[in-house]
Design an enzyme around this catalytic site. Structure first.
Site, short mmCIF file in Angstrom:
data_model
loop_
_atom_site.label_atom_id
_atom_site.label_comp_id
_atom_site.label_asym_id
_atom_site.label_seq_id
_atom_site.Cartn_x
_atom_site.Cartn_y
_atom_site.Cartn_z
N ASP A 343 -40.34 65.39 71.38
CA ASP A 343 -41.64 64.76 71.09
C ASP A 343 -42.58 64.95 72.29
O ASP A 343 -42.18 65.48 73.32
CB ASP A 343 -41.46 63.28 70.74
N HIS A 670 -33.79 69.40 67.65
CA HIS A 670 -35.05 68.81 67.17
C HIS A 670 -36.12 68.95 68.25
O HIS A 670 -35.98 68.42 69.35
CB HIS A 670 -34.81 67.33 66.86
N ASP A 718 -26.19 70.89 63.54
CA ASP A 718 -27.15 71.69 64.31
C ASP A 718 -28.32 72.07 63.43
O ASP A 718 -28.47 73.21 63.02
CB ASP A 718 -26.46 72.94 64.88
N GLU A 727 -31.21 66.14 69.02
CA GLU A 727 -32.41 66.32 69.83
C GLU A 727 -32.00 66.85 71.20
O GLU A 727 -30.80 66.99 71.50
CB GLU A 727 -33.19 65.00 69.96
#
Ligand code: 9MR
Length: 747
Positions: A343, A670, A718, A727
């Site tokens: 993020d 991620h 995965d 992540e």
């Protein structure tokens, strides 16, 4: 059509899903078609298209000429609204499609047709000219009458033609059984064993009696043989397993395999060079996480990108960031730092432990027999500062430290000296999204005691490490640490709101006695002042048993203080007891490792693997490594080395959790800017990126669909959509950096 968010997830929706009990598919429900006119025999009604598409019937299909030059996938789309979805019901989403010229990608979604346009399921197949049929099964995380099936076609520089037919969304289908491909049943460290180190493997088999094994070199010649040791059923995987010890073989080489029970393991080396590489790659991860600076492609080929969050449209930038409404009436320049994970958020709590673990990787090397500090010295990490005569690892950590200092509440303001907990987007964004493309408003969240103490601890530690290189910076960090410490003492119970998780993670922590202890320990080690010595000595944390099964992490930071008090020379009264407590903790982890048929020092209560278990495993190994540094006893060193086997492939899934290391390795972590799984033009994460790993609580919908009922080690996939198991994060790679450096130091 309204602009559609690319959101893979809306956290509100997802948290609700995560907290609710996992739904069961309705038994024996009839299969029902949800899409109207998926066959396009006589009309394209009721499908809509964006105005920039020329679409119509062509040979009983819907075909669309897609213009070139749009920026986002959703800028050109065709879809159908008012689709009813039932929470917990499984659907088969299928369609036939062609793309001309070949190689274009369609983003096919099932989502919400109204704001906030959540995406419940998405796939991004690459289309061919001759066409293919695509079929997927997923489970709806919500009940809604406003669902949508959409085909997003934008984002291409050149025009192309898309055709589709037989679009179907069939409800009531049986949920798909997900079976991970775990390859050969002989599980090894797929990267390398050290020639003089332990060498262990695990065999999954129904056999209950000993079986013969053979070690083969790259040419297939048998170079060692022996018998397996039956270990019964392994709790962490539910498998019946045997262990194999081939540590007596010490000859260097590449391409070895281990053969047992008719199975041949994935290949591995007996050599140290992979660890010399991993030590650098794990630390190089941080440069590509940097915010507020362009990533230079000459330094990271394939990973260059414009600076993120400097206020260049559509970015709102981190130069002048206001608080959340009602929190403060000033703005701060909080540019720089590392993005936390996949993020675009930046969090002081997690930034703190990550910075500590990098600084401690360097500091450990200064004070231990096997430490090779120059291996992370100037010129080793290919960063813009390489060549400035300062060790590169310190330069990298300083990028985050400067950001942490900027998060401190300025003098004259309420709560001056404390640190804001975090800064991130107002709303969650979707994937993929490059940092410089993030259009969201950025906001400072309230200061907390935990964040303030993270700043105090790391800034104090920095003061002693940077002093030989930059006295002014060292003085600045020490002053900031003292101010933060005083502010934390004055406001000892200001906690992050656990519900403050929109647009960024909450990182809530209501136990801060450990952060106080850690900060006092760092301040003491730097200043040797009585105030801090007394605080350390009087803290109940100083003598508490802190080396539990889960290990340490961003919320449980006592070990950061304890390990540094044990390793960094000082005149602390009772230092021997501190060192003994670390050795005692290591004894426990060693016992766990010995009892574990996969040989890892991690056996969480109830077999509940935690979020980011990979790094907890590694942090437990750090305790083992520290016990070796303290005592010189080989058993601790061997325990630390053996832990790497689990991370690099000796596990139930037969996967290396480090990108680019091992024949089968995690590489779809991620991430908004390593989103190759969603956009073939993007890269996978750089080599040396650690995946979070098995997480029994499977909070994301993809994991809930695929991994329901998973046992311990199997709670991992995965897939870029699995943000709770897959992540990558700055604190996790810090544990990898520290352990990779330790292993590389042993030769
Ligand atoms: O690593 C964090 C984990 O320990 C927490 O349980 C979880 C929920 O608060 O958050 C994890 O951290 C994520 C953070 O909130 C946002 N950036 C990505 C982090 C890794 O998934």
């Amino acid at each position: 059509m309204k602009r559609r968010r690319t959101a893979l997830l809306s956290l509100t929706a997802l948290l609700a899903t995560a907290l609710a009990a996992l739904p069961a598919a309705p038994a024996g429900a009839d299969e029902t078609e949800q899409v109207r006119n998926g066959g396009f025999d006589t009309t394209t009604e009721p499908w809509w298209t964006t105005g920039n598409l020329t679409a119509g019937l062509s040979d009983g299909r819907l075909c669309a000429d897609v213009p070139g030059g749009t920026a986002n996938r959703w800028d050109a789309a065709v879809g159908q609204n008012d689709i009813a979805l039932v929470k917990g019901e499984s659907y088969r989403f299928s369609f036939s499609a062609t793309g001309s010229p070949a190689g274009h990608v369609v983003r096919a979604i099932v989502g919400l047709s109204v704001a906030p346009y959540d995406t419940y399921y998405e796939v991004t197949p690459q289309l061919s000219v001759s066409g293919d049929r695509y079929s997927y099964t997923f489970t709806s995380p919500v009940d809604t009458a406003r669902g949508q099936v959409g085909f997003q076609l934008g984002g291409s520089a050149d025009p192309w033609r898309f055709c589709m037919d037989d679009v179907s969304l069939l409800g009531g289908v049986p949920p798909e059984q997900y079976e991970p491909d775990t390859g050969p049943r002989v599980r090894v460290n797929q990267v390398a064993y050290l020639p003089a180190g332990p060498k262990n493997a695990t065999l999954v088999t129904d056999a209950t009696a000993r079986l013969p094994w053979q070690l083969k070199d790259a040419g297939g010649a048998v170079v060692a043989r022996g018998s397996t040791v039956p270990r019964g059923v392994d709790v962490s995987s539910g498998q019946n397993v045997h262990s194999i010890d081939f540590g007596a073989y010490r000859t260097r080489g590449t391409g070895f395999t281990l053969v047992a029970d008719g199975q041949t393991s994935r290949p591995f080396d007996i050599d140290a060079s992979a660890y010399q590489r991993l030590r650098l790659d794990a630390a190089k991860y941080y440069y590509t996480q940097r915010s507020g600076t362009p990533i230079r492609d000459d330094l990271r080929p394939g990973y260059g990108r414009p600076a993120g969050h400097l206020g260049v449209a559509p970015n709102q930038g981190d130069k002048d960031v206001p608080c959340r409404p009602g929190v403060c009436d000033y703005t701060l320049d909080v540019t720089g730092g590392w993005y936390d994970a996949g993020d675009h958020g930046k969090y002081v709590v997690n930034g703190g432990i990550s910075t500590w673990e990098l600084l401690s990787t360097y500091e450990r090397a200064l004070h231990t027999r096997t430490g090779q500090a120059d291996r992370l010295g100037d010129g080793t990490l290919n960063i813009p500062e390489s060549g400035n005569k300062v060790p590169d690892l310190l330069d990298e950590a300083r990028w985050e430290l400067e950001f942490l200092l900027r998060m401190q509440v300025p003098e004259g303001e309420p709560l001056a000296g404390m640190a804001h907990h975090k800064i991130h987007d107002e709303q969650w964004t979707g994937l993929p999204l490059m940092p410089h493309d993030d259009p969201q408003k950025r906001e400072l969240h309230p200061p907390t005691t935990a964040a303030t103490l993270n700043l105090a601890a790391t800034a104090a530690q920095a003061a002693r490490l940077y002093k030989p290189y930059d006295k002014a910076f060292a003085a600045k960090t020490l002053a900031a640490a003292r101010t933060a410490w005083a502010a934390a003492l004055a406001h000892p119970e200001v906690y992050a709101d656990p519900n403050d998780g929109i647009g960024g993670g909450a990182y809530p922590d209501t136990t801060v006695t450990d952060e106080f202890y850690w900060a006092a320990a760092e301040l003491y080690l730097t200043t040797r002042e009585k105030e801090f010595e007394r605080y350390v000595a009087n803290s109940p944390v100083h003598t508490a048993d802190i080396f539990g099964p889960l290990g340490f992490d961003w919320a449980r930071t006592a070990a950061a203080g304890r390990l540094d008090l044990a390793l960094v020379p000082s005149g602390l009264p009772g230092r021997d007891k501190v060192r003994a407590s670390v050795v005692k903790g290591a004894d426990r982890y060693l016992a766990t490792l010995k009892a574990h048929p996969y040989g890892l020092p991690y056996a969480p209560d109830g077999n509940v693997y935690d979020w980011g278990s990979s790094h907890q495993v590694l942090n437990n190994a750090v305790v083992l490594a520290t016990a070796y540094d303290i005592t010189g006893a080989t058993k601790y060193r061997d325990g630390a080395l053996q832990t790497m086997d689990y991370i690099l492939g000796r596990n139930a899934l037969n996967i290396s959790y480090v990108t680019g290391y091992g024949e089968v390795n995690a590489h779809n972590q991620h991430s908004r800017w390593y989103a190759r799984q969603l956009d073939p033009k993007q890269p996978n994460p750089p080599a040396g990126t650690l995946a979070g790993g098995p997480n029994s609580s499977i909070q994301d919908p993809l994991a809930q669909e695929k991994l329901r009922g998973c046992v311990g080690q199997f709670c991992y996939i995965d897939d870029i959509r699995s943000w709770s198991t897959n992540e990558h994060t700055i604190n996790w790679n810090a544990a990898l950096t520290r352990m990779a450096a330790f292993v590389a130091d042993q030769v």
